[in-house]
Design a protein around this motif. Structure first.
Motif, mmCIF file in Angstrom:
data_model
loop_
_atom_site.group_PDB
_atom_site.id
_atom_site.type_symbol
_atom_site.label_atom_id
_atom_site.label_comp_id
_atom_site.label_asym_id
_atom_site.label_seq_id
_atom_site.Cartn_x
_atom_site.Cartn_y
_atom_site.Cartn_z
ATOM 1 N N GLY A 59 15.368 -33.359 23.678
ATOM 2 C CA GLY A 59 16.203 -34.184 24.629
ATOM 3 C C GLY A 59 17.339 -35.068 23.799
ATOM 4 O O GLY A 59 17.000 -35.557 22.850
ATOM 5 N N ILE A 60 18.525 -34.949 24.163
ATOM 6 C CA ILE A 60 19.655 -35.638 23.620
ATOM 7 C C ILE A 60 20.547 -36.834 24.733
ATOM 8 O O ILE A 60 20.805 -36.092 25.698
ATOM 9 N N THR A 61 20.363 -37.893 24.443
ATOM 10 C CA THR A 61 20.980 -38.608 25.281
ATOM 11 C C THR A 61 21.999 -39.583 24.706
ATOM 12 O O THR A 61 22.165 -39.885 23.401
ATOM 13 N N GLY A 62 22.917 -40.102 25.601
ATOM 14 C CA GLY A 62 24.131 -41.434 24.797
ATOM 15 C C GLY A 62 24.980 -41.445 25.813
ATOM 16 O O GLY A 62 25.234 -40.720 26.815
ATOM 17 N N VAL A 63 25.751 -42.578 25.472
ATOM 18 C CA VAL A 63 26.885 -42.891 26.531
ATOM 19 C C VAL A 63 27.839 -41.840 26.762
ATOM 20 O O VAL A 63 27.986 -41.230 25.498
ATOM 21 N N PRO A 64 28.939 -41.773 27.706
ATOM 22 C CA PRO A 64 30.030 -40.768 27.480
ATOM 23 C C PRO A 64 30.861 -41.177 26.321
ATOM 24 O O PRO A 64 30.875 -42.350 26.318
ATOM 25 N N GLY A 65 31.307 -40.408 25.182
ATOM 26 C CA GLY A 65 31.871 -40.613 24.293
ATOM 27 C C GLY A 65 31.191 -40.536 23.044
ATOM 28 O O GLY A 65 31.576 -40.932 21.925
ATOM 29 N N ALA A 66 29.848 -40.673 22.987
ATOM 30 C CA ALA A 66 29.025 -40.980 22.028
ATOM 31 C C ALA A 66 29.051 -39.898 20.831
ATOM 32 O O ALA A 66 28.935 -39.970 19.901
ATOM 33 N N GLY A 67 29.453 -38.893 21.489
ATOM 34 C CA GLY A 67 29.641 -37.408 20.916
ATOM 35 C C GLY A 67 28.578 -36.471 20.981
ATOM 36 O O GLY A 67 28.421 -35.376 20.030
ATOM 37 N N LYS A 68 27.803 -36.425 22.258
ATOM 38 C CA LYS A 68 26.790 -35.536 22.337
ATOM 39 C C LYS A 68 27.398 -33.979 22.316
ATOM 40 O O LYS A 68 26.728 -33.208 21.705
ATOM 41 N N SER A 69 28.184 -33.640 23.113
ATOM 42 C CA SER A 69 28.535 -32.379 22.797
ATOM 43 C C SER A 69 29.146 -31.807 21.590
ATOM 44 O O SER A 69 28.800 -30.829 21.269
ATOM 45 N N THR A 70 29.874 -32.837 20.892
ATOM 46 C CA THR A 70 30.181 -32.712 19.475
ATOM 47 C C THR A 70 29.212 -32.369 18.773
ATOM 48 O O THR A 70 29.045 -31.418 17.772
ATOM 49 N N PHE A 71 28.058 -33.196 18.996
ATOM 50 C CA PHE A 71 26.784 -33.023 18.069
ATOM 51 C C PHE A 71 26.171 -31.670 18.483
ATOM 52 O O PHE A 71 25.652 -31.125 17.393
ATOM 53 N N ILE A 72 26.044 -31.412 19.637
ATOM 54 C CA ILE A 72 25.184 -30.167 20.101
ATOM 55 C C ILE A 72 25.915 -28.857 19.624
ATOM 56 O O ILE A 72 25.167 -27.822 19.065
ATOM 57 N N GLU A 73 27.323 -29.040 19.359
ATOM 58 C CA GLU A 73 28.131 -27.933 18.890
ATOM 59 C C GLU A 73 27.958 -27.985 17.606
ATOM 60 O O GLU A 73 27.226 -26.684 16.919
ATOM 61 N N SER A 74 27.732 -28.756 16.604
ATOM 62 C CA SER A 74 27.530 -28.705 15.197
ATOM 63 C C SER A 74 25.840 -28.538 14.967
ATOM 64 O O SER A 74 25.803 -27.395 14.160
ATOM 65 N N PHE A 75 25.161 -29.128 15.650
ATOM 66 C CA PHE A 75 23.553 -29.109 15.307
ATOM 67 C C PHE A 75 23.023 -27.634 15.950
ATOM 68 O O PHE A 75 22.406 -27.067 15.281
ATOM 69 N N GLY A 76 23.652 -27.201 17.166
ATOM 70 C CA GLY A 76 23.492 -25.840 17.398
ATOM 71 C C GLY A 76 23.825 -24.776 16.815
ATOM 72 O O GLY A 76 22.970 -23.725 16.631
ATOM 73 N N THR A 77 25.147 -24.857 16.059
ATOM 74 C CA THR A 77 25.441 -23.813 15.259
ATOM 75 C C THR A 77 24.745 -23.859 14.404
ATOM 76 O O THR A 77 24.339 -22.778 13.585
ATOM 77 N N TYR A 78 24.213 -25.035 13.645
ATOM 78 C CA TYR A 78 23.473 -24.941 12.459
ATOM 79 C C TYR A 78 22.208 -24.086 12.497
ATOM 80 O O TYR A 78 21.776 -23.477 11.728
ATOM 81 N N LEU A 79 21.547 -24.370 13.668
ATOM 82 C CA LEU A 79 20.308 -24.011 14.015
ATOM 83 C C LEU A 79 20.350 -22.189 14.224
ATOM 84 O O LEU A 79 19.657 -21.422 13.494
ATOM 85 N N CYS A 80 21.487 -22.023 14.760
ATOM 86 C CA CYS A 80 21.878 -20.436 14.958
ATOM 87 C C CYS A 80 22.055 -19.899 13.857
ATOM 88 O O CYS A 80 21.754 -18.909 13.663
ATOM 89 N N ASP A 81 22.726 -20.507 12.755
ATOM 90 C CA ASP A 81 22.973 -20.001 11.733
ATOM 91 C C ASP A 81 21.747 -19.839 10.888
ATOM 92 O O ASP A 81 21.681 -19.127 10.058
ATOM 93 N N ALA A 82 20.810 -20.581 11.061
ATOM 94 C CA ALA A 82 19.441 -20.669 10.570
ATOM 95 C C ALA A 82 18.602 -19.435 10.871
ATOM 96 O O ALA A 82 17.395 -19.464 10.788
ATOM 97 N N GLY A 83 19.202 -18.713 12.069
ATOM 98 C CA GLY A 83 18.453 -17.582 12.861
ATOM 99 C C GLY A 83 17.666 -18.058 13.964
ATOM 100 O O GLY A 83 16.736 -17.201 14.471
ATOM 101 N N LEU A 84 17.828 -19.157 14.360
ATOM 102 C CA LEU A 84 17.039 -19.602 15.730
ATOM 103 C C LEU A 84 17.866 -19.223 16.711
ATOM 104 O O LEU A 84 19.105 -19.321 16.746
#
Ligand code: GDP
Length: 328
Positions: A59-84
């Motif tokens: 789970g990921i939470t944070g106020v609007p503008g904290a960067g949740k979608s940017t983080f998920i984009e980066s983190f998610g891409t990292y995981l996908c690149d790792a084959g997940l």
């Protein structure tokens, strides 16, 4: 009426083979507020249940503008690149009011949404057959059956939604900003107590130093708080979602959490508890629904409310009368 519904076996096969289009159709059934869709979706879920439960739910939470979608984009891409395989879901309880969703829409994670290893689904809207939490929890199970290794559940940091998401994930993180000195003081201590990690995002450029300082402040506070997970010390970390810095380190922390919590039994224990809570929250949903939509209650309620407002009777007697009618 059910003739127009997608065939159960087709849905089952498609999901088990990881077909994202089929998965999306099944989720639409789960999210539908039409009774026959709901029944059909329950049958699919029943079939797929043995194939669920294998993912890591974050789970990921944070106020609007904290960067949740940017983080998920980066983190998610990292995981996908790792084959997940990564599914991104959102819980936005306000969507039932606004009619739209501010979270998890595809345009916010453009790169990730095009990744063949990712699946992004915006928040469902609430409805009479159980709220957003029922729909999201069932969607988690479908995604697991479709072979997703990591399920990210995003929520905006307002009110109840954090608690709802905490109750459906294994690991919960709070994404936060730098230099929030005042914010730290009066801070949503309650939310920090739900978190397994506090991530100070935007630790880049001229912000980097401040981010380190903020991290230290969070760590000081966290030290005195009740940990969210038994046997795990919640700590603060920095990252830059834009520059993809600190992202592998955060994944390492989460894996360490998984190892620790699985070894101690805390992981399974939490999931058992979550299942019980899920049952209870659905019972409450159903009770609420069956009460407020009761054919004798629904037309009577406004009249009785007005009597109380006019000062002609007490709240207690009003509720008592309504319950007598309901349980007749
Ligand atoms: P959300 O509302 O929590 O989903 O936040 P967004 O992901 O939309 O980010 C809000 C703003 O912060 C956007 O303008 C992002 O570009 C910016 N942002 C997000 N992460 C970072 C980061 O790591 N570094 C910097 N410098 N900006 C960031």
């Amino acid at each position: 009426r059910t003739a127009s519904l997608p065939d159960l076996n087709v849905l089952e096969d498609g999901i088990l083979n990881g077909k994202r289009g089929v998965l999306a159709r099944a989720i639409t059934l789960i999210e539908s507020n039409a009774e026959h869709h709901f029944r059909h979706a329950q049958e699919i879920l029943h079939k797929l249940l043995p194939h669920s439960g294998q993912s890591l739910r974050i789970g990921i939470t944070g106020v609007p503008g904290a960067g949740k979608s940017t983080f998920i984009e980066s983190f998610g891409t990292y995981l996908c690149d790792a084959g997940l395989k990564v599914a991104v879901l959102a819980v936005d309880p306000s969507s039932s009011l606004s009619g739209g969703s501010i979270l998890g829409d595809k345009t916010r994670m453009e790169q990730l949404s095009r990744n063949p290893n990712a699946f992004i689904r915006p928040s469902p809207s609430a409805g009479k057959l159980g709220g957003v939490h029922r729909k999201t929890r069932e969607t988690v199970l479908l995604c697991e059956a479709a072979g997703f290794d990591v399920i990210l559940v995003e929520t905006v940091g307002v009110g109840q939604s954090e608690v709802i998401v905490r109750d459906m994930v294994d690991f919960f993180m709070l994404l936060t900003l730098t230099g929030a000195g005042d914010e730290l003081q009066g801070m949503k201590k309650g939310i920090m107590e739900l978190a397994d990690a506090v991530i100070v995002n935007k630790a880049d450029g001229s912000n980097k130093k401040l981010a380190e300082k903020t991290k230290a402040e969070y760590n000081r506070i966290l030290h005195f708080l009740q940990p969210a997970t038994k046997g795990w010390q919640t700590r603060a970390y920095t990252c830059s979602s834009v520059f993809n810095q600190g992202i592998p380190e955060i994944w390492k922390v989460i894996k360490m959490f998984e190892d620790t919590a699985k070894a101690s039994g805390v992981f399974e224990e939490r999931r058992r508890l979550q299942t019980k809570q899920w049952i209870h929250s659905m019972i409450l949903d159903q009770l609420q629904f069956s009460f407020f939509y009761h054919p004798d209650i629904k037309p009577l309620l406004p009249k009785i409310e007005n009597e109380v407002i006019a000062g002609n009777r007490t709240v207690t007697s009003a509720v008592e009368e309504l319950f007598n009618i309901y349980s007749k």
